[in-house]
Scaffold this motif. Structure first.
Motif, PDB file in Angstrom:
ATOM      1  N   GLY A  28       0.810  -1.210   0.000  1.00 42.28           N
ATOM      2  CA  GLY A  28       0.000   0.000   0.000  1.00 42.28           C
ATOM      3  C   GLY A  28       0.844   1.261   0.000  1.00 42.28           C
ATOM      4  N   SER A  29       1.952   1.220   0.725  1.00 44.57           N
ATOM      5  CA  SER A  29       2.865   2.356   0.764  1.00 44.57           C
ATOM      6  C   SER A  29       3.500   2.594  -0.604  1.00 44.57           C
ATOM      7  N   ILE A  30       3.840   1.519  -1.282  1.00 42.84           N
ATOM      8  CA  ILE A  30       4.453   1.627  -2.608  1.00 42.84           C
ATOM      9  C   ILE A  30       3.453   2.157  -3.629  1.00 42.84           C
ATOM     10  N   VAL A  31       2.266   1.612  -3.622  1.00 43.11           N
ATOM     11  CA  VAL A  31       1.267   1.964  -4.635  1.00 43.11           C
ATOM     12  C   VAL A  31       0.611   3.310  -4.322  1.00 43.11           C
ATOM     13  N   LEU A  67       9.204  -9.905   0.223  1.00 42.30           N
ATOM     14  CA  LEU A  67       9.441  -8.495  -0.102  1.00 42.30           C
ATOM     15  C   LEU A  67      10.745  -7.994   0.494  1.00 42.30           C
ATOM     16  N   ARG A  68      11.069  -8.455   1.691  1.00 40.83           N
ATOM     17  CA  ARG A  68      12.349  -8.085   2.310  1.00 40.83           C
ATOM     18  C   ARG A  68      13.506  -8.522   1.420  1.00 40.83           C
ATOM     19  N   GLU A  69      13.462  -9.773   0.964  1.00 36.78           N
ATOM     20  CA  GLU A  69      14.522 -10.296   0.102  1.00 36.78           C
ATOM     21  C   GLU A  69      14.596  -9.535  -1.221  1.00 36.78           C
ATOM     22  N   MET A  70      13.445  -9.164  -1.749  1.00 40.52           N
ATOM     23  CA  MET A  70      13.378  -8.505  -3.049  1.00 40.52           C
ATOM     24  C   MET A  70      13.842  -7.049  -3.001  1.00 40.52           C
ATOM     25  N   LEU A  71      13.476  -6.318  -1.940  1.00 39.63           N
ATOM     26  CA  LEU A  71      13.591  -4.864  -1.983  1.00 39.63           C
ATOM     27  C   LEU A  71      14.570  -4.231  -1.003  1.00 39.63           C
ATOM     28  N   LEU A  72      14.927  -4.918   0.064  1.00 36.11           N
ATOM     29  CA  LEU A  72      15.692  -4.260   1.119  1.00 36.11           C
ATOM     30  C   LEU A  72      17.028  -3.710   0.641  1.00 36.11           C
ATOM     31  N   GLU A  73      17.766  -4.487  -0.132  1.00 37.32           N
ATOM     32  CA  GLU A  73      19.067  -4.015  -0.604  1.00 37.32           C
ATOM     33  C   GLU A  73      18.943  -2.964  -1.703  1.00 37.32           C
ATOM     34  N   VAL A  97       4.584  -6.907 -14.545  1.00 36.89           N
ATOM     35  CA  VAL A  97       5.262  -6.654 -13.277  1.00 36.89           C
ATOM     36  C   VAL A  97       6.001  -5.317 -13.314  1.00 36.89           C
ATOM     37  N   PHE A  98       6.348  -4.843 -14.500  1.00 32.91           N
ATOM     38  CA  PHE A  98       7.028  -3.557 -14.592  1.00 32.91           C
ATOM     39  C   PHE A  98       6.176  -2.419 -14.042  1.00 32.91           C
ATOM     40  N   GLU A  99       4.864  -2.601 -14.044  1.00 26.14           N
ATOM     41  CA  GLU A  99       3.965  -1.610 -13.457  1.00 26.14           C
ATOM     42  C   GLU A  99       4.322  -1.392 -11.987  1.00 26.14           C
ATOM     43  N   LEU A 100       4.565  -2.482 -11.263  1.00 24.13           N
ATOM     44  CA  LEU A 100       4.934  -2.374  -9.856  1.00 24.13           C
ATOM     45  C   LEU A 100       6.337  -1.784  -9.718  1.00 24.13           C
ATOM     46  N   GLY A 101       7.242  -2.179 -10.595  1.00 21.72           N
ATOM     47  CA  GLY A 101       8.590  -1.626 -10.560  1.00 21.72           C
ATOM     48  C   GLY A 101       8.593  -0.112 -10.704  1.00 21.72           C
ATOM     49  N   ASP A 102       7.783   0.392 -11.626  1.00 25.74           N
ATOM     50  CA  ASP A 102       7.677   1.837 -11.809  1.00 25.74           C
ATOM     51  C   ASP A 102       7.133   2.511 -10.554  1.00 25.74           C
ATOM     52  N   LEU A 103       6.172   1.863  -9.899  1.00 25.51           N
ATOM     53  CA  LEU A 103       5.602   2.432  -8.677  1.00 25.51           C
ATOM     54  C   LEU A 103       6.604   2.408  -7.520  1.00 25.51           C
ATOM     55  N   ILE A 104       7.442   1.373  -7.471  1.00 22.18           N
ATOM     56  CA  ILE A 104       8.479   1.307  -6.435  1.00 22.18           C
ATOM     57  C   ILE A 104       9.437   2.474  -6.601  1.00 22.18           C
ATOM     58  N   LEU A 105       9.870   2.714  -7.826  1.00 23.87           N
ATOM     59  CA  LEU A 105      10.770   3.846  -8.074  1.00 23.87           C
ATOM     60  C   LEU A 105      10.109   5.167  -7.697  1.00 23.87           C
ATOM     61  N   ALA A 106       8.863   5.339  -8.085  1.00 25.34           N
ATOM     62  CA  ALA A 106       8.150   6.579  -7.790  1.00 25.34           C
ATOM     63  C   ALA A 106       7.931   6.754  -6.286  1.00 25.34           C
ATOM     64  N   SER A 107       7.727   5.656  -5.568  1.00 21.02           N
ATOM     65  CA  SER A 107       7.427   5.757  -4.137  1.00 21.02           C
ATOM     66  C   SER A 107       8.630   6.184  -3.316  1.00 21.02           C
ATOM     67  N   THR A 108       9.840   6.034  -3.845  1.00 19.38           N
ATOM     68  CA  THR A 108      11.039   6.419  -3.095  1.00 19.38           C
ATOM     69  C   THR A 108      11.614   7.747  -3.568  1.00 19.38           C
ATOM     70  N   GLU A 109      10.936   8.413  -4.495  1.00 26.28           N
ATOM     71  CA  GLU A 109      11.426   9.701  -4.984  1.00 26.28           C
ATOM     72  C   GLU A 109      11.136  10.834  -4.018  1.00 26.28           C
ATOM     73  N   GLY A 110      10.365  10.595  -2.989  1.00 23.99           N
ATOM     74  CA  GLY A 110       9.976  11.640  -2.059  1.00 23.99           C
ATOM     75  C   GLY A 110      11.021  11.985  -1.028  1.00 23.99           C
ATOM     76  N   GLY A 111      12.220  11.490  -1.158  1.00 21.26           N
ATOM     77  CA  GLY A 111      13.275  11.825  -0.214  1.00 21.26           C
ATOM     78  C   GLY A 111      13.529  10.731   0.803  1.00 21.26           C
ATOM     79  N   TRP A 112      14.398  11.057   1.737  1.00 22.75           N
ATOM     80  CA  TRP A 112      14.876  10.056   2.698  1.00 22.75           C
ATOM     81  C   TRP A 112      13.786   9.569   3.631  1.00 22.75           C
ATOM     82  N   SER A 113      12.788  10.407   3.944  1.00 22.25           N
ATOM     83  CA  SER A 113      11.769   9.963   4.906  1.00 22.25           C
ATOM     84  C   SER A 113      10.927   8.820   4.345  1.00 22.25           C
ATOM     85  N   LYS A 114      10.616   8.868   3.051  1.00 19.26           N
ATOM     86  CA  LYS A 114       9.866   7.762   2.437  1.00 19.26           C
ATOM     87  C   LYS A 114      10.728   6.508   2.380  1.00 19.26           C
TER      88      LYS A 114
END
Length: 142
Positions: A28-31, A67-73, A97-114
């Motif tokens: 939910g946080s990613i999307v 998700l931890r294995e996929m995204l943490l690093e 699946v690239f739809e989710l990948g694009d959302l992951i990138l967008a969800s972390t563009e908000g700076g260090w707090s996100k």
């Protein structure tokens, strides 16, 4: 309210959460307020996120630590390793699946707090990647 003020509240509310609830919170946080049009996620317990509506592809999370294995690093190598170690699978149109990948990138563009919030949530998931021996060695060096 800034990230440092909300962190203690996050810790308290998540203390008793299950891995499935945390996984849904991460997704939910990613999307965010966007919707997945071509992909849904099936968790290891058989539940679906965001719903059971048919879509072009299903991201299958095979275990609570997926998700931890996929995204943490945050690297493609970690994602590939998670796939090779069967943490997740893709059923249907793999391009969806690239739809989710694009959302992951967008969800972390908000700076260090996100990124901090996402990292914190990922750390709440079990770490199934280490053997008992590795866990013992890691705790002995801390």
């Amino acid at each position: 309210m800034n990230a440092m003020q909300t962190l203690p509240r996050l810790i308290e509310t998540q203390r008793n959460d299950t891995a499935a609830e945390i996984t849904r919170r991460i997704l939910g946080s990613i999307v965010g307020n966007r919707s997945l049009k071509r992909l849904h996620v099936r968790l290891w317990d058989g539940s679906h996120w965001p719903d059971e509506a048919p879509r072009d592809a299903t991201l299958v999370l095979n275990r609570p630590s997926a998700l931890r294995e996929m995204l943490l690093e945050g690297t493609e190598a970690a994602l590939g390793s998670a796939f090779l170690h069967e943490a997740f699978d893709i059923e249907g149109d793999t391009e969806a699946v690239f739809e989710l990948g694009d959302l992951i990138l967008a969800s972390t563009e908000g700076g260090w707090s996100k990124k901090l919030k996402l990292g914190y949530l990922l750390h709440q998931l079990p770490d199934d990647t280490l053997s008992d021996h590795d866990h013992h060695l890691r705790s002995a060096t801390l």
